[in-house]
Design a protein around this motif. Structure first.
Motif, PDB file in Angstrom:
ATOM      1  N   THR A  64       0.836  -1.203   0.000  1.00 31.91           N
ATOM      2  CA  THR A  64       0.000   0.000   0.000  1.00 31.91           C
ATOM      3  C   THR A  64       0.870   1.253   0.000  1.00 31.91           C
ATOM      4  OG1 THR A  64      -0.198  -0.013   2.406  1.00 31.91           O
ATOM      5  CG2 THR A  64      -1.956  -1.099   1.150  1.00 31.91           C
ATOM      6  N   GLY A  65       2.062   1.161   0.538  1.00 28.84           N
ATOM      7  CA  GLY A  65       2.978   2.296   0.495  1.00 28.84           C
ATOM      8  C   GLY A  65       3.449   2.595  -0.909  1.00 28.84           C
ATOM      9  N   PHE A  66       3.500   1.587  -1.770  1.00 31.12           N
ATOM     10  CA  PHE A  66       3.935   1.784  -3.143  1.00 31.12           C
ATOM     11  C   PHE A  66       2.772   2.082  -4.080  1.00 31.12           C
ATOM     12  CE2 PHE A  66       7.495  -0.929  -1.622  1.00 31.12           C
ATOM     13  CZ  PHE A  66       8.487   0.019  -1.763  1.00 31.12           C
ATOM     14  N   ALA A  67       1.567   1.803  -3.649  1.00 34.11           N
ATOM     15  CA  ALA A  67       0.400   1.999  -4.500  1.00 34.11           C
ATOM     16  C   ALA A  67      -0.039   3.455  -4.427  1.00 34.11           C
ATOM     17  CB  ALA A  67      -0.725   1.066  -4.083  1.00 34.11           C
ATOM     18  N   GLN A  68       0.717   4.332  -5.082  1.00 32.40           N
ATOM     19  CA  GLN A  68       0.398   5.742  -5.104  1.00 32.40           C
ATOM     20  C   GLN A  68       0.105   6.163  -6.537  1.00 32.40           C
ATOM     21  OE1 GLN A  68       3.831   7.647  -3.452  1.00 32.40           O
ATOM     22  NE2 GLN A  68       3.204   7.264  -1.352  1.00 32.40           N
ATOM     23  N   SER A  69      -0.769   7.114  -6.684  1.00 30.66           N
ATOM     24  CA  SER A  69      -1.035   7.634  -8.013  1.00 30.66           C
ATOM     25  C   SER A  69       0.089   8.588  -8.411  1.00 30.66           C
ATOM     26  CB  SER A  69      -2.374   8.360  -8.032  1.00 30.66           C
ATOM     27  OG  SER A  69      -2.289   9.564  -7.292  1.00 30.66           O
ATOM     28  N   ALA A 129      -0.306  11.554  -9.390  1.00 26.21           N
ATOM     29  CA  ALA A 129      -0.624  12.848  -8.773  1.00 26.21           C
ATOM     30  C   ALA A 129      -0.088  12.920  -7.337  1.00 26.21           C
ATOM     31  CB  ALA A 129      -2.131  13.084  -8.788  1.00 26.21           C
ATOM     32  N   GLU A 130      -0.210  11.824  -6.605  1.00 25.41           N
ATOM     33  CA  GLU A 130       0.313  11.788  -5.234  1.00 25.41           C
ATOM     34  C   GLU A 130       1.836  11.874  -5.232  1.00 25.41           C
ATOM     35  OE1 GLU A 130      -3.013   9.111  -2.886  1.00 25.41           O
ATOM     36  OE2 GLU A 130      -1.566   8.091  -4.171  1.00 25.41           O
ATOM     37  N   LEU A 131       2.474  11.178  -6.166  1.00 25.12           N
ATOM     38  CA  LEU A 131       3.935  11.239  -6.267  1.00 25.12           C
ATOM     39  C   LEU A 131       4.384  12.646  -6.638  1.00 25.12           C
ATOM     40  CD1 LEU A 131       4.553   7.858  -8.119  1.00 25.12           C
ATOM     41  CD2 LEU A 131       5.096   8.380  -5.735  1.00 25.12           C
ATOM     42  N   ASN A 132       3.647  13.296  -7.533  1.00 26.28           N
ATOM     43  CA  ASN A 132       3.964  14.673  -7.915  1.00 26.28           C
ATOM     44  C   ASN A 132       3.847  15.607  -6.716  1.00 26.28           C
ATOM     45  OD1 ASN A 132       4.260  13.722 -10.520  1.00 26.28           O
ATOM     46  ND2 ASN A 132       2.352  14.601 -11.272  1.00 26.28           N
ATOM     47  N   ASP A 134       8.612  17.919  -1.017  1.00 29.41           N
ATOM     48  CA  ASP A 134      10.030  17.740  -0.696  1.00 29.41           C
ATOM     49  C   ASP A 134      10.842  18.938  -1.172  1.00 29.41           C
ATOM     50  OD1 ASP A 134       9.400  15.289   0.401  1.00 29.41           O
ATOM     51  OD2 ASP A 134      10.150  14.116  -1.300  1.00 29.41           O
ATOM     52  N   TYR A 135      10.519  19.432  -2.374  1.00 28.21           N
ATOM     53  CA  TYR A 135      11.232  20.599  -2.891  1.00 28.21           C
ATOM     54  C   TYR A 135      10.950  21.835  -2.029  1.00 28.21           C
ATOM     55  CZ  TYR A 135      12.380  24.698  -5.557  1.00 28.21           C
ATOM     56  OH  TYR A 135      12.875  25.924  -5.921  1.00 28.21           O
ATOM     57  N   ARG A 136       9.693  22.041  -1.658  1.00 26.80           N
ATOM     58  CA  ARG A 136       9.358  23.193  -0.802  1.00 26.80           C
ATOM     59  C   ARG A 136      10.107  23.124   0.525  1.00 26.80           C
ATOM     60  NH1 ARG A 136       3.987  22.254  -2.475  1.00 26.80           N
ATOM     61  NH2 ARG A 136       3.531  21.386  -0.435  1.00 26.80           N
ATOM     62  N   GLU A 137      10.230  21.920   1.087  1.00 29.22           N
ATOM     63  CA  GLU A 137      10.963  21.760   2.346  1.00 29.22           C
ATOM     64  C   GLU A 137      12.445  22.071   2.158  1.00 29.22           C
ATOM     65  OE1 GLU A 137      10.064  17.813   3.721  1.00 29.22           O
ATOM     66  OE2 GLU A 137       8.003  18.352   4.241  1.00 29.22           O
ATOM     67  N   PHE A 179       6.454  14.477 -15.316  1.00 27.44           N
ATOM     68  CA  PHE A 179       7.288  15.677 -15.373  1.00 27.44           C
ATOM     69  C   PHE A 179       7.305  16.476 -14.075  1.00 27.44           C
ATOM     70  CE2 PHE A 179       7.784  20.243 -16.282  1.00 27.44           C
ATOM     71  CZ  PHE A 179       9.126  20.230 -16.622  1.00 27.44           C
ATOM     72  N   PRO A 180       6.148  16.775 -13.453  1.00 23.53           N
ATOM     73  CA  PRO A 180       6.215  17.554 -12.205  1.00 23.53           C
ATOM     74  C   PRO A 180       7.073  16.881 -11.132  1.00 23.53           C
ATOM     75  CG  PRO A 180       3.968  17.488 -13.019  1.00 23.53           C
ATOM     76  CD  PRO A 180       4.762  16.521 -13.859  1.00 23.53           C
ATOM     77  N   MET A 181       6.976  15.561 -11.041  1.00 18.06           N
ATOM     78  CA  MET A 181       7.771  14.825 -10.056  1.00 18.06           C
ATOM     79  C   MET A 181       9.257  14.910 -10.401  1.00 18.06           C
ATOM     80  SD  MET A 181       7.766  10.741  -9.170  1.00 18.06           S
ATOM     81  CE  MET A 181       8.492  10.325 -10.753  1.00 18.06           C
TER      82      MET A 181
END
Length: 131
Positions: free
Chosen positions: A16-21, A23-26, A32-35, A91-93
């Motif tokens: 379930t930790g790997f089952a991300q869309s 959009a969620e990864l983006n 992470d970039y904002r941090e 691309f966003p990711m």
């Protein structure tokens, strides 16, 4: 039997930790970039505070940071020269991950000025020259 149940729970949690869309990864990559950008600003502001008495250094620090931002943006364009559409939904990711990497590199470079000055290091330039 207990170990089987524990193993099964761990496997289920990892799946379930790997089952991300995408959009969620983006979103995660953007977060992470904002941090990283926030950390960069914190380090930068600490240098400005610590070196407040060294006006000449601060002028050059500000110039260097402006040029670094231009370099960062140019490197992103070099990495991804085509339009976002060309790279698809990842691309966003990918862009955020690259910005995060470049920002962490800059943080490490700037942290040098927060390190204690080592006596006898004749090539340390402005590092430690807080006044």
């Amino acid at each position: 039997m207990k170990s089987f149940v524990v193993t099964l729970l761990l496997v289920a949690a990892s799946v379930t930790g790997f089952a991300q869309s995408q959009a969620e990864l983006n979103k995660k990559a953007e977060k992470d970039y904002r941090e990283a950008d926030k950390e960069l600003n914190t380090v930068y502001q600490q240098i400005v505070k610590d070196y407040a008495a060294n006006k000449n250094f601060l002028t050059h620090l500000k110039d260097a940071q402006k040029v670094w931002i231009q370099l960062r943006d140019a490197q992103v364009k070099m990495m991804f020269p085509e339009s976002a559409k060309f790279y698809g939904s990842v691309f966003p990711m990918c862009k955020s991950n690259y910005l995060t990497e470049l920002t962490h590199q800059r943080i490490e470079t700037l942290r040098t000025w927060l390190s204690p000055h080592q006596e006898g290091d004749v090539c340390s330039g402005s590092i430690g020259a807080r006044q």
